[in-house]
Design a protein around this motif. Sequence first.
Motif, PDB file in Angstrom:
ATOM      1  N   GLY A 232       0.808  -1.226   0.000  1.00 47.72           N
ATOM      2  CA  GLY A 232       0.000   0.000   0.000  1.00 47.72           C
ATOM      3  C   GLY A 232       0.838   1.271   0.000  1.00 47.72           C
ATOM      4  O   GLY A 232       0.351   2.346   0.351  1.00 47.72           O
ATOM      5  N   LYS A 233       2.091   1.167  -0.423  1.00 52.61           N
ATOM      6  CA  LYS A 233       2.999   2.328  -0.400  1.00 52.61           C
ATOM      7  C   LYS A 233       2.506   3.445  -1.316  1.00 52.61           C
ATOM      8  O   LYS A 233       2.430   4.600  -0.902  1.00 52.61           O
ATOM      9  N   SER A 234       2.146   3.072  -2.560  1.00 51.80           N
ATOM     10  CA  SER A 234       1.685   4.103  -3.499  1.00 51.80           C
ATOM     11  C   SER A 234       0.384   4.721  -3.013  1.00 51.80           C
ATOM     12  O   SER A 234       0.178   5.936  -3.122  1.00 51.80           O
ATOM     13  N   SER A 235      -0.495   3.879  -2.453  1.00 51.76           N
ATOM     14  CA  SER A 235      -1.766   4.405  -1.944  1.00 51.76           C
ATOM     15  C   SER A 235      -1.501   5.408  -0.820  1.00 51.76           C
ATOM     16  O   SER A 235      -2.155   6.453  -0.737  1.00 51.76           O
ATOM     17  N   LEU A 236      -0.520   5.096   0.043  1.00 47.81           N
ATOM     18  CA  LEU A 236      -0.206   5.994   1.157  1.00 47.81           C
ATOM     19  C   LEU A 236       0.356   7.318   0.636  1.00 47.81           C
ATOM     20  O   LEU A 236      -0.017   8.393   1.108  1.00 47.81           O
ATOM     21  N   ALA A 252       1.093  -6.899  -7.778  1.00 47.21           N
ATOM     22  CA  ALA A 252       2.332  -6.729  -7.012  1.00 47.21           C
ATOM     23  C   ALA A 252       3.445  -6.329  -7.985  1.00 47.21           C
ATOM     24  O   ALA A 252       3.571  -6.897  -9.063  1.00 47.21           O
ATOM     25  N   GLY A 253       4.246  -5.331  -7.594  1.00 43.51           N
ATOM     26  CA  GLY A 253       5.352  -4.895  -8.455  1.00 43.51           C
ATOM     27  C   GLY A 253       4.940  -3.779  -9.399  1.00 43.51           C
ATOM     28  O   GLY A 253       5.549  -3.589 -10.440  1.00 43.51           O
ATOM     29  N   THR A 254       3.893  -3.019  -9.025  1.00 42.97           N
ATOM     30  CA  THR A 254       3.434  -1.933  -9.893  1.00 42.97           C
ATOM     31  C   THR A 254       4.463  -0.803  -9.961  1.00 42.97           C
ATOM     32  O   THR A 254       4.800  -0.317 -11.028  1.00 42.97           O
ATOM     33  N   THR A 255       4.951  -0.365  -8.794  1.00 42.02           N
ATOM     34  CA  THR A 255       5.911   0.748  -8.771  1.00 42.02           C
ATOM     35  C   THR A 255       7.288   0.209  -9.124  1.00 42.02           C
ATOM     36  O   THR A 255       7.795  -0.694  -8.462  1.00 42.02           O
ATOM     37  N   ARG A 256       7.867   0.758 -10.206  1.00 39.69           N
ATOM     38  CA  ARG A 256       9.162   0.264 -10.668  1.00 39.69           C
ATOM     39  C   ARG A 256      10.284   1.200 -10.277  1.00 39.69           C
ATOM     40  O   ARG A 256      11.417   0.798 -10.079  1.00 39.69           O
ATOM     41  N   LEU A 337      -5.732  -2.201   7.877  1.00 37.58           N
ATOM     42  CA  LEU A 337      -6.407  -2.506   9.132  1.00 37.58           C
ATOM     43  C   LEU A 337      -7.859  -2.922   8.892  1.00 37.58           C
ATOM     44  O   LEU A 337      -8.433  -3.708   9.636  1.00 37.58           O
ATOM     45  N   ASP A 338      -8.458  -2.353   7.832  1.00 32.32           N
ATOM     46  CA  ASP A 338      -9.870  -2.624   7.533  1.00 32.32           C
ATOM     47  C   ASP A 338     -10.121  -4.070   7.118  1.00 32.32           C
ATOM     48  O   ASP A 338     -11.249  -4.544   7.174  1.00 32.32           O
ATOM     49  N   LEU A 339      -9.061  -4.788   6.711  1.00 33.24           N
ATOM     50  CA  LEU A 339      -9.258  -6.148   6.207  1.00 33.24           C
ATOM     51  C   LEU A 339      -9.128  -7.211   7.290  1.00 33.24           C
ATOM     52  O   LEU A 339      -9.405  -8.373   7.041  1.00 33.24           O
TER      53      LEU A 339
HETATM   54  N1  LIG Z   1      -8.408  -2.841   1.806  1.00 34.31           N
HETATM   55  C1  LIG Z   1      -7.356  -2.085   1.664  1.00 34.31           C
HETATM   56  N2  LIG Z   1      -6.673  -2.098   0.519  1.00 34.31           N
HETATM   57  C2  LIG Z   1      -5.604  -1.288   0.391  1.00 34.31           C
HETATM   58  C3  LIG Z   1      -5.185  -0.432   1.439  1.00 34.31           C
HETATM   59  N3  LIG Z   1      -4.091   0.237   1.016  1.00 34.31           N
HETATM   60  C4  LIG Z   1      -3.835  -0.181  -0.252  1.00 34.31           C
HETATM   61  N4  LIG Z   1      -4.742  -1.117  -0.626  1.00 34.31           N
HETATM   62  C5  LIG Z   1      -4.798  -1.832  -1.914  1.00 34.31           C
HETATM   63  O1  LIG Z   1      -3.653  -2.653  -2.032  1.00 34.31           O
HETATM   64  C6  LIG Z   1      -3.264  -2.768  -3.411  1.00 34.31           C
HETATM   65  C7  LIG Z   1      -1.808  -2.378  -3.549  1.00 34.31           C
HETATM   66  O2  LIG Z   1      -1.664  -1.008  -3.255  1.00 34.31           O
HETATM   67  P1  LIG Z   1      -0.435  -0.163  -3.767  1.00 34.31           P
HETATM   68  O3  LIG Z   1      -0.543   1.178  -3.137  1.00 34.31           O
HETATM   69  O4  LIG Z   1      -0.315  -0.225  -5.247  1.00 34.31           O
HETATM   70  O5  LIG Z   1       0.765  -0.976  -3.111  1.00 34.31           O
HETATM   71  P2  LIG Z   1       2.336  -0.797  -3.271  1.00 34.31           P
HETATM   72  O6  LIG Z   1       2.922  -1.129  -1.973  1.00 34.31           O
HETATM   73  O7  LIG Z   1       2.635   0.553  -3.822  1.00 34.31           O
HETATM   74  O8  LIG Z   1       2.676  -1.906  -4.330  1.00 34.31           O
HETATM   75  P3  LIG Z   1       3.938  -2.075  -5.337  1.00 34.31           P
HETATM   76  O9  LIG Z   1       3.901  -0.898  -6.268  1.00 34.31           O
HETATM   77  O10 LIG Z   1       3.634  -3.361  -6.008  1.00 34.31           O
HETATM   78  O11 LIG Z   1       5.163  -2.145  -4.517  1.00 34.31           O
HETATM   79  C8  LIG Z   1      -4.213  -1.855  -4.182  1.00 34.31           C
HETATM   80  O12 LIG Z   1      -5.232  -2.636  -4.724  1.00 34.31           O
HETATM   81  C9  LIG Z   1      -4.766  -0.921  -3.128  1.00 34.31           C
HETATM   82  O13 LIG Z   1      -6.033  -0.425  -3.435  1.00 34.31           O
HETATM   83  C10 LIG Z   1      -5.939  -0.437   2.655  1.00 34.31           C
HETATM   84  O14 LIG Z   1      -5.674   0.270   3.629  1.00 34.31           O
HETATM   85  N5  LIG Z   1      -6.998  -1.276   2.712  1.00 34.31           N
END
Ligand SMILES: Nc1nc2c(ncn2[C@@H]2O[C@H](COP(=O)(O)OP(=O)(O)OP(=O)(O)O)[C@@H](O)[C@H]2O)c(=O)[nH]1
Length: 450
Positions: A232-236, A252-256, A337-339
């Motif tokens: 969830g790094k990009s989401s954060l 998984a592996g979206t952010t390069r 946390l929601d999951l």
């Molecule tokens: N339910 C839920 N899903 C989340 C949360 N945060 C992120 N996600 C989901 O998790 C998935 C991965 O999120 P990213 O933000 O792309 O994760 P990342 O860590 O950047 O991933 P990489 O780019 O692969 O390293 C997405 O489908 C998001 O919507 C959360 O707090 N709750």
Amino acid sequence: MSGHRLPIIAIATATGRGAISVVRISGPRLGPFIMALLQRPLIDRHSHYLPIIGMDGITIDQVIVIHFQAPHSFTGEDVLEIQCHGGQAVVRQILKHCLSIGQPFHLQPARPGEFTERAFLNNKIDLIQAEAVSDLIDASSESAARAAMASLSGEFSKQINDLAEAILRLRLLVEATLDFPEEEIDFLEKYQARTKLSEIESRLALILSRCQQGLVLREGLNVVLAGAPNAGKSSLLNVLAADDVSIVTDIAGTTRDKITHLIQLDGIPVTVTDTAGLRDTSDEIEAIGIARTWTAIEQADVVLHLIDALNPQRQLDTEIDRRRARSSTVLTVINKLDLVDSVSPESDELSISVKTGEGIDELKSRLLALAGWQPSQESPWMARQRHTGALAKAMVHIETAAVHAALDDRVLDLFAEELRLAHDELGSITGKVTPDDLLGEIFSHFCIGK
Ligand SMILES: Nc1nc2c(ncn2[C@@H]2O[C@H](COP(=O)(O)OP(=O)(O)OP(=O)(O)O)[C@@H](O)[C@H]2O)c(=O)[nH]1
Ligand SMILES: Nc1nc2c(c(=O)[nH]1)N(C=O)[C@@H](CNc1ccc(C(=O)N[C@@H](CCC(=O)O)C(=O)O)cc1)CN2
């Protein structure tokens, strides 16, 4: 000395398209140059609307000019400002034309910071104010600008000067006593030296803490988001930036590659870097991204290790901890946390849900605390390591003086010496005692035209 400096010229405004640009010239005496350029003298500090005519007799631009006569100008020298139309072609032609008219007067293009340096050398401003000019220009948040303005207005300098004077007064008392050894016996008692010293110490501590806050404003915080793919790094990053800066998918592996975004937390500039998720991979591109993640971790002030609550991969903790910079902090954050029904974070861990927003405010306050930010009523003064370093050294000398004073009058000479050293440290902040190479170093970081 000032009479020997050559006149300098620079474009004072940013390059790019704009309505108006300012070309600024400073020199000990600009009267003859002004006559050569405009064929007429200008009234001191009045604006005049005039044409600037090129060598070929063709008007380059209709401009507004102002002549600030020495010493009543920004630099303390004669200053001529030409406010012309903002087109880059116009500005460059005016600069070129001035340089050729100015040749007999040895007009030179200014070095970065040279106008402000002259203001400092002509005692128009002290070193704190000169640095504040640069910090005000660079300020990326309102709070940073306000702190820089507080320094520029002379508030910070006044506190330093007042404190230096208090130290000097005590020092003079001791030195005078040292000249009359029979008086040394009761010195500390008679002049309440210990009380005066502890007053100085608490004033110094207050100044230091306001400067440390200013330093946080200036330097901000470099935060790196790291963790396994899909944590969830990009989401954060997107939530912190309140914008869609990084791609989010459930692959998984979206952010390069690293994605860096500057955000403001409570007016503190924070750079947040999203990185490629850490895992073993045979994909060549992903592997390069992961190598960049490790470099980012090594350079971070704070590493946020994001863990997916559904799929916790704790072994990364040790590896991240091993690779972080010596002075950086790793904060483990459990996401999604929601999951899950419940998580049991370790004592200093945070749990959040980027999706619902739970825990995000607490994460922000943790980051501010890690930056050393303590919200207070006192507005900070824009400060640099140079200032806090000198203040801290002054503090050590005052504390050592206090140790001597706690003994008795027999070590008055050591007491006096520590006061002298503390006084010199304060003088180095405002530039009263400053080596030339330090001045060169400070002004070289300015932009040209400042
Ligand atoms: N339910 C839920 N899903 C989340 C949360 N945060 C992120 N996600 C989901 O998790 C998935 C991965 O999120 P990213 O933000 O792309 O994760 P990342 O860590 O950047 O991933 P990489 O780019 O692969 O390293 C997405 O489908 C998001 O919507 C959360 O707090 N709750
Ligand atoms: N056009 C213009 N705008 C500018 C600047 C400038 O140089 N030119 N500044 C550049 O940074 C800032 C203002 N700083 C200035 C500081 C001092 C003086 C000056 O003329 N001082 C004289 C007179 C003071 C007075 O009248 O009270 C002096 O100090 O003697 C001018 C600008 C921001 N805006």
